[in-house]
Design a protein around this motif. Sequence first.
Motif, PDB file in Angstrom:
ATOM      1  N   ILE A  51       8.458  13.207 -90.965  1.00  0.00           N
ATOM      2  CA  ILE A  51       7.766  14.493 -91.068  1.00  0.00           C
ATOM      3  C   ILE A  51       7.530  14.879 -92.523  1.00  0.00           C
ATOM      4  CG2 ILE A  51       7.885  16.956 -90.484  1.00  0.00           C
ATOM      5  CD1 ILE A  51       9.520  16.188 -88.028  1.00  0.00           C
ATOM      6  N   ASN A  52       8.435  14.478 -93.417  1.00  0.00           N
ATOM      7  CA  ASN A  52       8.239  14.767 -94.835  1.00  0.00           C
ATOM      8  C   ASN A  52       6.982  14.098 -95.374  1.00  0.00           C
ATOM      9  OD1 ASN A  52      10.599  16.318 -95.196  1.00  0.00           O
ATOM     10  ND2 ASN A  52      11.831  14.469 -95.329  1.00  0.00           N
ATOM     11  N   ILE A  53       6.629  12.947 -94.803  1.00  0.00           N
ATOM     12  CA  ILE A  53       5.443  12.221 -95.246  1.00  0.00           C
ATOM     13  C   ILE A  53       4.180  12.807 -94.619  1.00  0.00           C
ATOM     14  CG2 ILE A  53       4.235   9.993 -95.146  1.00  0.00           C
ATOM     15  CD1 ILE A  53       6.989   8.651 -95.418  1.00  0.00           C
ATOM     16  N   VAL A  54       4.166  12.995 -93.303  1.00  0.00           N
ATOM     17  CA  VAL A  54       2.949  13.488 -92.651  1.00  0.00           C
ATOM     18  C   VAL A  54       2.639  14.931 -93.049  1.00  0.00           C
ATOM     19  CG1 VAL A  54       3.162  11.903 -90.694  1.00  0.00           C
ATOM     20  CG2 VAL A  54       4.141  14.201 -90.519  1.00  0.00           C
ATOM     21  N   ILE A  76      12.124   7.790 -92.794  1.00  0.00           N
ATOM     22  CA  ILE A  76      11.906   6.571 -93.566  1.00  0.00           C
ATOM     23  C   ILE A  76      13.210   6.080 -94.190  1.00  0.00           C
ATOM     24  CG2 ILE A  76      11.383   7.493 -95.868  1.00  0.00           C
ATOM     25  CD1 ILE A  76       9.247   4.942 -93.951  1.00  0.00           C
ATOM     26  N   ASN A  77      14.160   6.992 -94.407  1.00  0.00           N
ATOM     27  CA  ASN A  77      15.449   6.621 -94.999  1.00  0.00           C
ATOM     28  C   ASN A  77      16.277   5.756 -94.055  1.00  0.00           C
ATOM     29  OD1 ASN A  77      14.827   8.197 -97.291  1.00  0.00           O
ATOM     30  ND2 ASN A  77      15.659  10.034 -96.311  1.00  0.00           N
ATOM     31  N   PHE A  81       4.540  -5.728 -84.439  1.00  0.00           N
ATOM     32  CA  PHE A  81       3.836  -4.797 -85.327  1.00  0.00           C
ATOM     33  C   PHE A  81       4.560  -3.456 -85.269  1.00  0.00           C
ATOM     34  CE2 PHE A  81       0.563  -1.429 -84.274  1.00  0.00           C
ATOM     35  CZ  PHE A  81       0.315  -1.018 -85.577  1.00  0.00           C
ATOM     36  N   VAL A  82       4.782  -2.846 -86.434  1.00  0.00           N
ATOM     37  CA  VAL A  82       5.461  -1.553 -86.526  1.00  0.00           C
ATOM     38  C   VAL A  82       4.557  -0.576 -87.275  1.00  0.00           C
ATOM     39  CG1 VAL A  82       7.441  -0.315 -87.500  1.00  0.00           C
ATOM     40  CG2 VAL A  82       7.766  -2.550 -86.426  1.00  0.00           C
ATOM     41  N   ALA A  83       4.479   0.652 -86.796  1.00  0.00           N
ATOM     42  CA  ALA A  83       3.601   1.660 -87.389  1.00  0.00           C
ATOM     43  C   ALA A  83       4.399   2.737 -88.109  1.00  0.00           C
ATOM     44  CB  ALA A  83       2.745   2.308 -86.304  1.00  0.00           C
ATOM     45  N   ILE A  84       3.961   3.056 -89.329  1.00  0.00           N
ATOM     46  CA  ILE A  84       4.485   4.205 -90.067  1.00  0.00           C
ATOM     47  C   ILE A  84       3.313   5.147 -90.322  1.00  0.00           C
ATOM     48  CG2 ILE A  84       5.673   5.030 -92.136  1.00  0.00           C
ATOM     49  CD1 ILE A  84       6.907   2.279 -92.455  1.00  0.00           C
ATOM     50  N   PRO A  85       3.146   6.182 -89.507  1.00  0.00           N
ATOM     51  CA  PRO A  85       2.009   7.106 -89.661  1.00  0.00           C
ATOM     52  C   PRO A  85       2.130   7.972 -90.903  1.00  0.00           C
ATOM     53  CG  PRO A  85       3.008   7.252 -87.466  1.00  0.00           C
ATOM     54  CD  PRO A  85       3.956   6.509 -88.334  1.00  0.00           C
ATOM     55  N   THR A  86       0.977   8.322 -91.474  1.00  0.00           N
ATOM     56  CA  THR A  86       0.965   9.253 -92.611  1.00  0.00           C
ATOM     57  C   THR A  86       0.135  10.492 -92.305  1.00  0.00           C
ATOM     58  OG1 THR A  86      -0.888   8.025 -93.574  1.00  0.00           O
ATOM     59  CG2 THR A  86       1.332   7.446 -94.331  1.00  0.00           C
ATOM     60  N   ILE A  87      -0.436  10.571 -91.108  1.00  0.00           N
ATOM     61  CA  ILE A  87      -1.172  11.748 -90.655  1.00  0.00           C
ATOM     62  C   ILE A  87      -0.847  11.986 -89.187  1.00  0.00           C
ATOM     63  CG2 ILE A  87      -3.102  11.480 -92.271  1.00  0.00           C
ATOM     64  CD1 ILE A  87      -4.714  10.285 -89.933  1.00  0.00           C
ATOM     65  N   LEU A  95       0.550   7.725-103.033  1.00  0.00           N
ATOM     66  CA  LEU A  95       1.087   8.997-102.552  1.00  0.00           C
ATOM     67  C   LEU A  95       2.512   8.864-102.009  1.00  0.00           C
ATOM     68  CD1 LEU A  95      -2.020  10.541-100.736  1.00  0.00           C
ATOM     69  CD2 LEU A  95      -1.024  11.266-102.922  1.00  0.00           C
ATOM     70  N   THR A  96       2.867   7.688-101.529  1.00  0.00           N
ATOM     71  CA  THR A  96       4.201   7.492-100.937  1.00  0.00           C
ATOM     72  C   THR A  96       5.147   6.772-101.891  1.00  0.00           C
ATOM     73  OG1 THR A  96       3.473   5.434 -99.860  1.00  0.00           O
ATOM     74  CG2 THR A  96       3.320   7.480 -98.575  1.00  0.00           C
TER      75      THR A  96
END
Length: 218
Positions: free
Chosen positions: A162-165, A32-33, A122-128, A60-61
């Motif tokens: 990976i730090n987020i998921v 994400i950085n 469209f851009v995806a940022i997964p959290t799981i 949470l984020t």
Amino acid sequence: MIMDCEKYVGKCVCGRDHELETKKVVVEYGAINNFEQYMADVGLAGKKRAVIYDTVIYKLTEGKHVAADQEIVLEANGLRAEDTVIEEMMKKLDNPEVIVAYGAGTIMDFGRYPAYKLGIPFVAIPTIVSSDGFTADICSIIIDGQKKSIPMQAADAVICDINIVSGAPRFLTIAGVQDILAKYVSIADWKIAHIVSGEYFCPKVCAMAQEALDIMAR
């Protein structure tokens, strides 16, 4: 891992021309950085951006949000991907040029559906990791009370930190691991179907699934 999807498109040894809407997939610690760099890599730098969250993920984020011209935070309690609900949300959009969906499966549909309808990326940022639909080109939504999967568009980029998921509930991570391990069965099933009934088979796609299995089994 950074996957440049361009190398997977075009003429394949299987005889077909493969096409991919997704240009880049990133799975890294701290991804994400570097979000702005990845947006630039896929030609989306400087575009007016709407970022969609639900209330749980937004909280949470905290500290890991991405820059946005507009943020839309949907109430997580009872949230479901329904065409009328998504279209109501779309009325809040302030003429974005790109939509970023930050969350899990339901939020992806809240990003994919309006992006398709508006004809924008469209851009995806997964959290799981328990969902494998982040690169899908279909949208699973409720229409007239029935859940349907309708063709839409895939994300231009998937940026997985990976730090987020890793902060997701453990049972969801286990579900994602099990989904990958199920490829042992699906690969065997595909090969058998090819031998027995002549079903189309692509060794390149099969090798990619096998690589994911090998990584998971280490």
